[in-house]
Scaffold this motif. Structure first.
Motif, PDB file in Angstrom:
ATOM      1  N   PRO A 149      80.244 -24.146  22.891  1.00 52.37           N
ATOM      2  CA  PRO A 149      80.442 -23.414  21.637  1.00 52.37           C
ATOM      3  C   PRO A 149      81.786 -23.740  21.004  1.00 52.37           C
ATOM      4  O   PRO A 149      82.718 -24.209  21.666  1.00 52.37           O
ATOM      5  CB  PRO A 149      80.406 -21.954  22.078  1.00 52.37           C
ATOM      6  CG  PRO A 149      80.896 -21.978  23.490  1.00 52.37           C
ATOM      7  CD  PRO A 149      80.394 -23.284  24.070  1.00 52.37           C
ATOM      8  N   THR A 150      81.874 -23.487  19.714  1.00 55.49           N
ATOM      9  CA  THR A 150      83.131 -23.610  18.966  1.00 55.49           C
ATOM     10  C   THR A 150      83.292 -22.379  18.093  1.00 55.49           C
ATOM     11  O   THR A 150      82.381 -21.550  17.980  1.00 55.49           O
ATOM     12  CB  THR A 150      83.138 -24.857  18.067  1.00 55.49           C
ATOM     13  OG1 THR A 150      82.190 -24.664  16.996  1.00 55.49           O
ATOM     14  CG2 THR A 150      82.769 -26.116  18.845  1.00 55.49           C
ATOM     15  N   ALA A 151      84.430 -22.267  17.440  1.00 57.79           N
ATOM     16  CA  ALA A 151      84.659 -21.139  16.545  1.00 57.79           C
ATOM     17  C   ALA A 151      83.634 -21.111  15.418  1.00 57.79           C
ATOM     18  O   ALA A 151      83.281 -20.038  14.916  1.00 57.79           O
ATOM     19  CB  ALA A 151      86.073 -21.210  15.974  1.00 57.79           C
ATOM     20  N   ALA A 152      83.126 -22.264  15.021  1.00 55.52           N
ATOM     21  CA  ALA A 152      82.126 -22.322  13.953  1.00 55.52           C
ATOM     22  C   ALA A 152      80.827 -21.625  14.342  1.00 55.52           C
ATOM     23  O   ALA A 152      80.047 -21.221  13.474  1.00 55.52           O
ATOM     24  CB  ALA A 152      81.851 -23.774  13.573  1.00 55.52           C
ATOM     25  N   ASP A 153      80.581 -21.483  15.639  1.00 55.91           N
ATOM     26  CA  ASP A 153      79.358 -20.823  16.107  1.00 55.91           C
ATOM     27  C   ASP A 153      79.472 -19.301  16.125  1.00 55.91           C
ATOM     28  O   ASP A 153      78.458 -18.608  16.283  1.00 55.91           O
ATOM     29  CB  ASP A 153      79.004 -21.296  17.521  1.00 55.91           C
ATOM     30  CG  ASP A 153      78.695 -22.776  17.586  1.00 55.91           C
ATOM     31  OD1 ASP A 153      77.894 -23.241  16.749  1.00 55.91           O
ATOM     32  OD2 ASP A 153      79.254 -23.461  18.458  1.00 55.91           O
ATOM     33  N   LEU A 154      80.664 -18.767  15.992  1.00 53.51           N
ATOM     34  CA  LEU A 154      80.862 -17.329  16.166  1.00 53.51           C
ATOM     35  C   LEU A 154      79.982 -16.465  15.260  1.00 53.51           C
ATOM     36  O   LEU A 154      79.424 -15.457  15.726  1.00 53.51           O
ATOM     37  CB  LEU A 154      82.342 -16.977  15.967  1.00 53.51           C
ATOM     38  CG  LEU A 154      83.264 -17.439  17.102  1.00 53.51           C
ATOM     39  CD1 LEU A 154      84.725 -17.332  16.676  1.00 53.51           C
ATOM     40  CD2 LEU A 154      83.017 -16.623  18.363  1.00 53.51           C
ATOM     41  N   PRO A 155      79.799 -16.803  13.975  1.00 51.72           N
ATOM     42  CA  PRO A 155      78.935 -15.952  13.145  1.00 51.72           C
ATOM     43  C   PRO A 155      77.498 -15.856  13.647  1.00 51.72           C
ATOM     44  O   PRO A 155      76.817 -14.855  13.382  1.00 51.72           O
ATOM     45  CB  PRO A 155      78.990 -16.643  11.769  1.00 51.72           C
ATOM     46  CG  PRO A 155      80.282 -17.387  11.768  1.00 51.72           C
ATOM     47  CD  PRO A 155      80.441 -17.866  13.181  1.00 51.72           C
ATOM     48  N   ARG A 156      77.034 -16.868  14.387  1.00 53.88           N
ATOM     49  CA  ARG A 156      75.663 -16.854  14.887  1.00 53.88           C
ATOM     50  C   ARG A 156      75.556 -16.312  16.309  1.00 53.88           C
ATOM     51  O   ARG A 156      74.448 -16.057  16.788  1.00 53.88           O
ATOM     52  CB  ARG A 156      75.072 -18.268  14.830  1.00 53.88           C
ATOM     53  CG  ARG A 156      75.002 -18.841  13.407  1.00 53.88           C
ATOM     54  CD  ARG A 156      74.435 -20.250  13.435  1.00 53.88           C
ATOM     55  NE  ARG A 156      73.055 -20.252  13.944  1.00 53.88           N
ATOM     56  CZ  ARG A 156      72.469 -21.321  14.481  1.00 53.88           C
ATOM     57  NH1 ARG A 156      73.159 -22.456  14.615  1.00 53.88           N
ATOM     58  NH2 ARG A 156      71.230 -21.261  14.908  1.00 53.88           N
ATOM     59  N   LEU A 157      76.681 -16.136  16.977  1.00 56.37           N
ATOM     60  CA  LEU A 157      76.665 -15.565  18.327  1.00 56.37           C
ATOM     61  C   LEU A 157      76.821 -14.044  18.247  1.00 56.37           C
ATOM     62  O   LEU A 157      77.665 -13.438  18.914  1.00 56.37           O
ATOM     63  CB  LEU A 157      77.773 -16.195  19.175  1.00 56.37           C
ATOM     64  CG  LEU A 157      77.578 -17.675  19.520  1.00 56.37           C
ATOM     65  CD1 LEU A 157      78.824 -18.241  20.197  1.00 56.37           C
ATOM     66  CD2 LEU A 157      76.348 -17.873  20.422  1.00 56.37           C
ATOM     67  N   ARG A 158      75.958 -13.440  17.427  1.00 62.73           N
ATOM     68  CA  ARG A 158      76.078 -12.005  17.169  1.00 62.73           C
ATOM     69  C   ARG A 158      75.753 -11.173  18.401  1.00 62.73           C
ATOM     70  O   ARG A 158      76.422 -10.191  18.684  1.00 62.73           O
ATOM     71  CB  ARG A 158      75.163 -11.616  16.008  1.00 62.73           C
ATOM     72  CG  ARG A 158      75.553 -12.213  14.669  1.00 62.73           C
ATOM     73  CD  ARG A 158      74.699 -11.656  13.545  1.00 62.73           C
ATOM     74  NE  ARG A 158      73.277 -11.977  13.743  1.00 62.73           N
ATOM     75  CZ  ARG A 158      72.709 -13.100  13.316  1.00 62.73           C
ATOM     76  NH1 ARG A 158      73.444 -14.010  12.679  1.00 62.73           N
ATOM     77  NH2 ARG A 158      71.427 -13.327  13.511  1.00 62.73           N
ATOM     78  N   ARG A 159      74.709 -11.547  19.120  1.00 61.82           N
ATOM     79  CA  ARG A 159      74.325 -10.743  20.282  1.00 61.82           C
ATOM     80  C   ARG A 159      75.377 -10.832  21.389  1.00 61.82           C
ATOM     81  O   ARG A 159      75.603  -9.864  22.108  1.00 61.82           O
ATOM     82  CB  ARG A 159      72.955 -11.181  20.803  1.00 61.82           C
ATOM     83  CG  ARG A 159      71.822 -10.877  19.832  1.00 61.82           C
ATOM     84  CD  ARG A 159      70.454 -11.130  20.463  1.00 61.82           C
ATOM     85  NE  ARG A 159      69.382 -10.987  19.493  1.00 61.82           N
ATOM     86  CZ  ARG A 159      68.830  -9.823  19.153  1.00 61.82           C
ATOM     87  NH1 ARG A 159      69.279  -8.705  19.698  1.00 61.82           N
ATOM     88  NH2 ARG A 159      67.850  -9.781  18.278  1.00 61.82           N
ATOM     89  N   CYS A 160      76.009 -11.976  21.518  1.00 65.81           N
ATOM     90  CA  CYS A 160      77.096 -12.092  22.487  1.00 65.81           C
ATOM     91  C   CYS A 160      78.233 -11.131  22.131  1.00 65.81           C
ATOM     92  O   CYS A 160      78.748 -10.406  22.994  1.00 65.81           O
ATOM     93  CB  CYS A 160      77.623 -13.528  22.521  1.00 65.81           C
ATOM     94  SG  CYS A 160      76.521 -14.726  23.315  1.00 65.81           S
ATOM     95  N   ARG A 161      78.620 -11.143  20.868  1.00 72.62           N
ATOM     96  CA  ARG A 161      79.705 -10.251  20.444  1.00 72.62           C
ATOM     97  C   ARG A 161      79.308  -8.788  20.615  1.00 72.62           C
ATOM     98  O   ARG A 161      80.098  -7.967  21.106  1.00 72.62           O
ATOM     99  CB  ARG A 161      80.064 -10.533  18.979  1.00 72.62           C
ATOM    100  CG  ARG A 161      81.232  -9.674  18.477  1.00 72.62           C
ATOM    101  CD  ARG A 161      81.571  -9.987  17.029  1.00 72.62           C
ATOM    102  NE  ARG A 161      80.496  -9.620  16.113  1.00 72.62           N
ATOM    103  CZ  ARG A 161      79.682 -10.489  15.525  1.00 72.62           C
ATOM    104  NH1 ARG A 161      79.808 -11.791  15.754  1.00 72.62           N
ATOM    105  NH2 ARG A 161      78.734 -10.085  14.700  1.00 72.62           N
TER     106      ARG A 161
END
Length: 418
Positions: A269-281
């Protein structure tokens, strides 16, 4: 309060939204409603201080006069100095540091043997905060640093009365604290000396060194150790509780695994993936609701106040417990259940102000909250990309309220290949 703090604060809340009890000969007011927490931490925050509070008493022996313990104009100046390093754009550029540390940990876990998750995550977050904010690789000192942090927390996180029935035990714990503090001081001072010799650098320590003419060596030591301690301990504990809760809640774990598979397709993963890693957050945010790293927030009034109709004289100790607020059935449906979907954006937007306080509230809200969530989200994605974490059968899991909320016996889990 000393013997069973979580049970104590929960029992106090059953008596009403404002309660009072006596401790060490002085009244302690506890607030059990979000708007009251907002009043003390934000709206009338200027009338409250951290000076001479349990927070201050626990942290100052180790951290001196750093960002967590200073007050007034001195705190405001420290906050202004630290804040730029924790802006989202600055934090996102450290995604590689975070991911590489997490991948190194996963490789270390290879083999399916039980691992001490809480200790390993503490080492990981320590490595990340030192590299990202201080521009240094802590190297072999990391393991000793983690042990020293544990020793310090166990000493400063207990309220021991003056008539302690076992003075020999107290003396032994104080000696352990002194050794741990000495070790942490040495590591911190070595980091500062190395950076002085090597140049400022483009990070938080570099910014502090650039202001070296106004900061003494003692001030630098307090700030650096504060950043190290605050920047790794709470994130490590949040990740620890997240892995435990996902193991106990298979449906939530399946949703997180499915999201990781869809978003990453096997890559890092990269920081660019953060908006799509919603369930992880959201998995982390819900873990921080059930097991808030900071379980009690204390302030001392500097002026008379009125709280929900009750007169509270100046000098009074006033406390808010996120542990209580986060489990109040008036504000949370099924409060004891692990439901990461509570933090879907639409639902989270309807939360009351100061209903959810994993990072505190008001002007003194944690400056590193964005860094913590980014780090926790990326680390969780790396770990669960290829592993399923399974609690060792029969291992006891019980929260222990010290400086932070941690598993009393640690957390032993088995990394299983997915």
């Amino acid at each position: 309060m000393r013997d069973a703090p979580l049970e104590f604060v929960t029992a106090m809340a059953a008596h009403g939204d404002v309660t009072r009890h006596d401790a060490d000969g002085e009244p302690v007011y506890m607030l059990h409603r979000p708007d009251l927490a907002r009043h003390v931490l934000k709206e009338n925050g200027a009338a409250y201080t951290k000076d001479r509070t349990p927070d201050d008493d626990m942290l100052r022996p180790l951290l001196g006069n750093g960002l967590l313990t200073s007050n007034g104009a001195e705190w405001a100046a420290q906050r202004r100095m630290c804040a730029p390093a924790f802006r989202p754009a600055e934090v996102d550029r450290f995604d590689r540091v975070i991911v590489e540390a997490a991948e190194h940990l996963v490789a270390h876990w290879d083999g399916g043997r039980p691992v001490r998750v809480d200790h390993d995550l503490t080492s990981l977050t320590l490595t990340v905060i030192v590299k990202a904010m201080l521009g240094t690789d802590i190297g072999v000192a990391g393991e000793g640093f983690g042990r020293a942090v544990d020793a310090v927390n166990r000493f400063i996180g207990h309220y021991v009365p003056s008539d302690d029935p076992d003075p020999a035990d107290t003396a032994a714990r104080y000696a352990g604290f002194h050794r741990a503090r000495t070790f942490l001081d040495r590591v911190t001072r070595v980091i500062i000396a190395a950076r002085r010799a090597g140049g400022a650098g483009d990070d938080l320590l570099g910014a502090m060194l650039a202001e070296g003419h106004t900061m003494s060596d003692a001030d630098l030591r307090d700030q650096v150790l504060t950043i190290i301690m605050a920047g790794h301990e709470t994130t490590a504990k949040s990740l620890t509780w997240t892995l435990y809760l996902l193991d106990r809640n298979p449906e939530a774990a399946r949703a997180v695994h499915a999201e990781i598979d869809e978003v990453l397709e096997g890559r890092s993963p990269t920081a660019a993936d953060l908006p799509r890693l919603r369930r992880c957050r959201q998995a982390v945010q819900e873990a921080m609701r059930l097991y808030p790293p900071v379980w009690l927030i204390s302030r001392r009034g500097t002026a008379d106040d009125v709280l929900d109709g009750y007169d509270v004289p100046a000098g009074s100790l006033v406390c808010v417990s996120p542990w209580v607020l986060h489990r109040d059935p008036r504000y949370w449906a099924e409060p004891d259940a692990y439901r990461p979907e509570r933090f879907d954006p639409d639902r989270a937007a309807r939360l009351l102000s100061h209903q959810y306080l994993p990072f505190g509230g008001g002007p003194r809200i944690c400056v590193g909250r964005h860094f913590a969530l980014v780090e926790a989200t990326l680390v969780l994605a790396v770990i669960l990309r290829g592993l399923r974490m399974e609690l060792v059968a029969g291992f006891p899991v019980e929260p222990e309220a010290l400086v932070t909320l941690r598993p009393r016996h640690g957390l032993m889990m088995i990394p299983r290949p997915r």
